[in-house]
Design a protein around this motif. Sequence first.
Motif, PDB file in Angstrom:
ATOM      1  N   LEU A 242       0.814  -1.211   0.000  1.00 23.10           N
ATOM      2  CA  LEU A 242       0.000   0.000   0.000  1.00 23.10           C
ATOM      3  C   LEU A 242       0.854   1.270   0.000  1.00 23.10           C
ATOM      4  O   LEU A 242       0.583   2.201  -0.775  1.00 23.10           O
ATOM      5  CB  LEU A 242      -0.954  -0.021   1.194  1.00 23.10           C
ATOM      6  N   PRO A 243       1.899   1.366   0.830  1.00 24.24           N
ATOM      7  CA  PRO A 243       2.770   2.551   0.742  1.00 24.24           C
ATOM      8  C   PRO A 243       3.414   2.709  -0.636  1.00 24.24           C
ATOM      9  O   PRO A 243       3.596   3.835  -1.110  1.00 24.24           O
ATOM     10  CB  PRO A 243       3.824   2.290   1.829  1.00 24.24           C
ATOM     11  N   ALA A 246       0.878   4.242  -2.845  1.00 29.54           N
ATOM     12  CA  ALA A 246       0.703   5.649  -2.483  1.00 29.54           C
ATOM     13  C   ALA A 246       1.838   6.498  -3.042  1.00 29.54           C
ATOM     14  O   ALA A 246       1.609   7.579  -3.603  1.00 29.54           O
ATOM     15  CB  ALA A 246       0.636   5.780  -0.958  1.00 29.54           C
ATOM     16  N   ARG A 247       3.068   6.000  -2.922  1.00 34.00           N
ATOM     17  CA  ARG A 247       4.197   6.765  -3.443  1.00 34.00           C
ATOM     18  C   ARG A 247       4.091   6.938  -4.949  1.00 34.00           C
ATOM     19  O   ARG A 247       4.380   8.005  -5.490  1.00 34.00           O
ATOM     20  CB  ARG A 247       5.511   6.054  -3.083  1.00 34.00           C
ATOM     21  N   VAL A 251       0.916  10.258  -3.200  1.00 35.42           N
ATOM     22  CA  VAL A 251       0.216  10.463  -1.932  1.00 35.42           C
ATOM     23  C   VAL A 251       1.192  10.220  -0.796  1.00 35.42           C
ATOM     24  O   VAL A 251       1.824   9.164  -0.726  1.00 35.42           O
ATOM     25  CB  VAL A 251      -0.999   9.514  -1.810  1.00 35.42           C
ATOM     26  N   ARG A 252       1.312  11.189   0.117  1.00 34.16           N
ATOM     27  CA  ARG A 252       2.224  11.061   1.250  1.00 34.16           C
ATOM     28  C   ARG A 252       1.430  10.867   2.535  1.00 34.16           C
ATOM     29  O   ARG A 252       0.325  11.394   2.685  1.00 34.16           O
ATOM     30  CB  ARG A 252       3.114  12.314   1.386  1.00 34.16           C
ATOM     31  N   GLU A 253       1.993  10.126   3.450  1.00 34.37           N
ATOM     32  CA  GLU A 253       1.347   9.887   4.741  1.00 34.37           C
ATOM     33  C   GLU A 253       1.525  11.136   5.607  1.00 34.37           C
ATOM     34  O   GLU A 253       2.514  11.279   6.325  1.00 34.37           O
ATOM     35  CB  GLU A 253       1.944   8.664   5.423  1.00 34.37           C
ATOM     36  N   LEU A 259      -4.023   4.829   5.285  1.00 39.59           N
ATOM     37  CA  LEU A 259      -3.453   5.162   3.983  1.00 39.59           C
ATOM     38  C   LEU A 259      -4.467   4.930   2.865  1.00 39.59           C
ATOM     39  O   LEU A 259      -4.488   5.670   1.877  1.00 39.59           O
ATOM     40  CB  LEU A 259      -2.187   4.326   3.753  1.00 39.59           C
ATOM     41  N   THR A 260      -5.294   3.903   3.021  1.00 37.52           N
ATOM     42  CA  THR A 260      -6.339   3.654   2.016  1.00 37.52           C
ATOM     43  C   THR A 260      -7.244   4.874   1.873  1.00 37.52           C
ATOM     44  O   THR A 260      -7.604   5.270   0.756  1.00 37.52           O
ATOM     45  CB  THR A 260      -7.179   2.424   2.415  1.00 37.52           C
ATOM     46  N   LEU A 262      -6.437   8.007   2.640  1.00 34.61           N
ATOM     47  CA  LEU A 262      -5.692   9.109   2.042  1.00 34.61           C
ATOM     48  C   LEU A 262      -5.614   8.961   0.524  1.00 34.61           C
ATOM     49  O   LEU A 262      -5.775   9.937  -0.224  1.00 34.61           O
ATOM     50  CB  LEU A 262      -4.278   9.166   2.632  1.00 34.61           C
ATOM     51  N   ILE A 263      -5.357   7.735   0.081  1.00 33.25           N
ATOM     52  CA  ILE A 263      -5.299   7.492  -1.366  1.00 33.25           C
ATOM     53  C   ILE A 263      -6.653   7.771  -2.001  1.00 33.25           C
ATOM     54  O   ILE A 263      -6.749   8.409  -3.058  1.00 33.25           O
ATOM     55  CB  ILE A 263      -4.856   6.045  -1.650  1.00 33.25           C
TER      56      ILE A 263
END
Length: 851
Positions: A242-243, A246-247, A251-253, A259-260, A262-263
Amino acid sequence: MIRTPDQRLRVFVSSTLRELEPERRAARGAIERLRLAPVMFELGARPHPPRELYRAYLQQSDVFVGVYWQQYGWIAPGEDVSGLEDEYRMARADMPKLLYVKHPGERQERLHALLERIQHDDTASYKPFSTAEELAELIEADLATLLAERFDRSRAPAASPADTAATDRLPAPYTQLIGREREVAELLAWLDDSARRLITLVGPGGIGKSRLAIEVARLAREPFDRVAFVVLEHMRDADEVLPAIARALGVREMSDRPLTELIANARAGRRDLIVLDNFEQVMAAAPLIAALLTELPDATFVVTSRARLRVRGEYVFDVEPLGVPSDPARGFVDEILDAPAVRLFRDRAQAADPRFTLTVDNAEDVARICRALEGVPLAIELAAARVRALTPGVMLAKLDRVLPLLVTAARDVPERQRTIETTVQWSIDLLGADAWALFVRLGVFAGDFSLEAVEAIEAIGSWTADLLGTLLELVDSSLLRQHDEAGVPFFSMLAPVREVATARFELGADAAVIRRAHADHYARLSVETEPLLRGTTQLAALARLQAERDNLRAGYRHLISLGEVDIVADAVWRLLLYWWIRTLLPEAKGWMEQILEAGVPLAGRTRAIALAFSSWVALLQPGSRVDQRPVEESIALFHAAGETFGEACARTVLSLACTSASPPDLHRAEQLERQAIELVVAHGDATFEGLFRGALGSVLLFQGRADEALTIFLAVLEHAIRIGDPFVESVTLTNAGWARLALGEAHPELFARHLELSLRLGNEDGVGYAFEGLAACAILLSDVDRAGVLLGAAETARQRTGLIEQRSYITYQPFVDRMLASDRAAEFEAARVRGRALSRRAALDLVLGAR
C-alpha cells in the motif's frame, strides 16, 4: 528560482464569501497545515478596488483552489461576469487548478453554466464534497499529491511537449515487444471495459508478463489521468504494498488517517491506471487491492503475477507462450518466420551477434529450438544470446538438457532471471508443503498428462488430502497449465519447469514405485482407448492419445527396461489404428524391434504381433525385401493363441505381400483377403470389416476388375458413413477415386474429400494419396500444369512421411508415364518442379481454397 524561508507556496482560494464561510475556514486550515500560504480576499488590506485586489493576488499565487455551491456571486457595475467567474478566467493557464463543488445544492443558472464549462477543462481537477470537514481532507490530500508530482517532475530530464506525466511513470523497456500483437489488442479492449477494473496477467516466470504490461500501459495511457507502475519484485512483506502504491500516486502519509483513505481522498474522481508488477511474493496483500477497488471507483488495476489473486472482481488473463512453427520439417523460411517465437529468436540473436541471419540452412534448427523451449520468451532470449558461441544446429543438440544452456551473464538482469532454473525455483519457493510434494512427483510425466494419470500415481502415495485443490494451487502458481482435450482435463508443464521437476523427481526415494505406476497407467490407457478408435469416437480418441503420446512412449520404455515386453506388445497392438492413422507405423515397428531384441522369452501372441507389425511397415518403406515367411509365422502364432482379429490382420498383411511380390500372386492375395474378412466379421469389428473389404477391392482392381472393385468401394463407403468412421470413409474415397480413373472417369471431388478427412484425422500419409489422385485426375482432364504441380506437392509430402513405397496400391505411375511420353512432357516436368517447391500451406490452398 530559490525561495527564501518566508516565501512559501501561495494557494489562491476562490469562492462566494457568505454561503461558503465554513468551507473557506476549512480550506484555510488545510492549506496552513501543509505550511503553505493561503491567499484569500478577506485576509488582505483593501485600499484597492476588489477586482484589482484579486487580480493582483492571482498573479502572485502558485495554485488555484475554487470552491462552489449554489450562488454565482455578485456582478460589479459595468461587468458581464461575477468576480467568482472572473477569478477562474484570470487564473494563469499553467497554474494548477483544484476545483470542488458542494452537493447537494440548488445552483443558480449562470453558476450551472460555469461549472459545465469547468468540467470540460482538462487542465483542472474537479471533485464533489458534502461537508467542510470533507473539503479540508480533499484539499490537504490534493495539495500534497500536487507537490509530490511537481517535485518528481522537477527531477526528471527535460521532456518534449508531447510527453505526459503518465509516460514518466512507466519503466523504459530495453527491447521491442515481439509476437504479442493479439494479446496487446485484447488487453486494450479489456481496459476499455469499465467492468474490468482488476486484470491479472498470470503466467510462469519468463513468459513476458511484465514486458506485456509495460506495453499495454504505454498504449493505454491516453484516457487515464495517470498511469502508475509499481514494481514489487524486491518486496516480501504485504504491508509494503500500500505505501508503494501511495508513493507511485504521489500520496504522502501526512496524518494518522488510514493510507487507504488518504489514497481515496487524493485520487477521488480521477481515472488512474495502476500496474502492480510481480505480485506473487506479496499475495497476502490481495485483499488490500480488493479494498482499493471499492475506495477508488474510477481506477483500474493491472497486476502481473505467477498466481491469480483469487479475489472478487478479478479478471484473469493467461499469458501464453509465443507461437511456434507447427512442423519445422514442412516449413519454408517465410513460414517459419511467421511464428512469433522465431521472430523473437532472430531479433535477440541479431542483438547478440549482428552477423546472424535466418537462412534456408538454419531455419529448421531455429524452429526446433523454439519448439523445444515451447515458446517461453525468456528461454528463447537466453538461447538466442548463445549464437555468439554456438550455431543453431549445435545449440539444438545441446537442448536435450535445456537448463545449463539457458544462462545469461547480463549484469542488469534480476538474479531470479539470470537462469531459467532460478526463475522456476522462484515460483517453487512460494508453494505450500503439499503442493511442493505433488510438484516433485509430477516430474515423472514426460509431456501433457490427464487428471486420471495424476490420480493413478497419487493413489500409491497420497501426498495431499485434496488432490484437485493442490493441482489448482500449482495451476494458479503458473507451474502447471490446464486445458481440455476431447473433453478430458489435461495438465502440462513448460519445458524448463518440467526439467526442474524431473531433476527433483529422480532424487526421490519413491521414484521407482511412481515410475511403475505411471507405466501401468499408460498400459491400461491403451486397453481402454482401443474400442474408442473406431466409429464416431475416433477423432476424440486420436486427440486424447496424441496429447499423451510422450507419456505413452515413456511408459513403454520403462516396461521394456523391466522386461515386461508382453504388456508393451499388447498395448502397442491395441493402438494399431492410432499408429496407422497418424502415420506413426515406423514408430510401432521400432517398438516391435526392441521387443524382439529384448533378450527375454516372448509369449506366442507377442511374437505374432511383432512379426505382423514389422512386416506390414516393411511393405510401405522403399527398398524393403518382401519376405512372406515372418508373416506366415505370425498367422500361425495368432491362430494358435485363438486370436481371430490378429490372424485376420496378419492375413491382410500377407495379402499385401502377395500383391507386392514380383511377379504378384493376385489369386492368393484375393483368397487371403477373403479369409481375413470372414475372421473379422466373426470377431464383430465393423471398422476393420470395412478396411478389409476395401483391401479386397484393391486386389480386384489390380486384377483389372475395376467394375467389381468400384461396387465394393461404394458399398464400403455407405458402411463407413453408417458407422460414422472417418478413417474408413477416407481410405475408401481414394480407392473409389482410383477405380473411377481405371474406368476412364476423373472424379477429383473424391480425392478432395479424402484430403479434407485426412487433415481432420491428422493422417499425413493420406495427404500424399490425395495429391497423387488429384494429379492423375488432372492428367486425364489434360490440365498439364495443375497435374505437374500436384504431383510435385505429392512427392514432397511423401518425403516428409517417409512412407513412399507404392507396391501394394494402385498408383499414379501409368498416368505419369503417359504424360512423359507426350509432347507436353517438358511443360509437365517444369510444373512438377514448382510443385515440389510449394509449401504445404500453399499446396493445400491450391486444392481446398477457403475450405
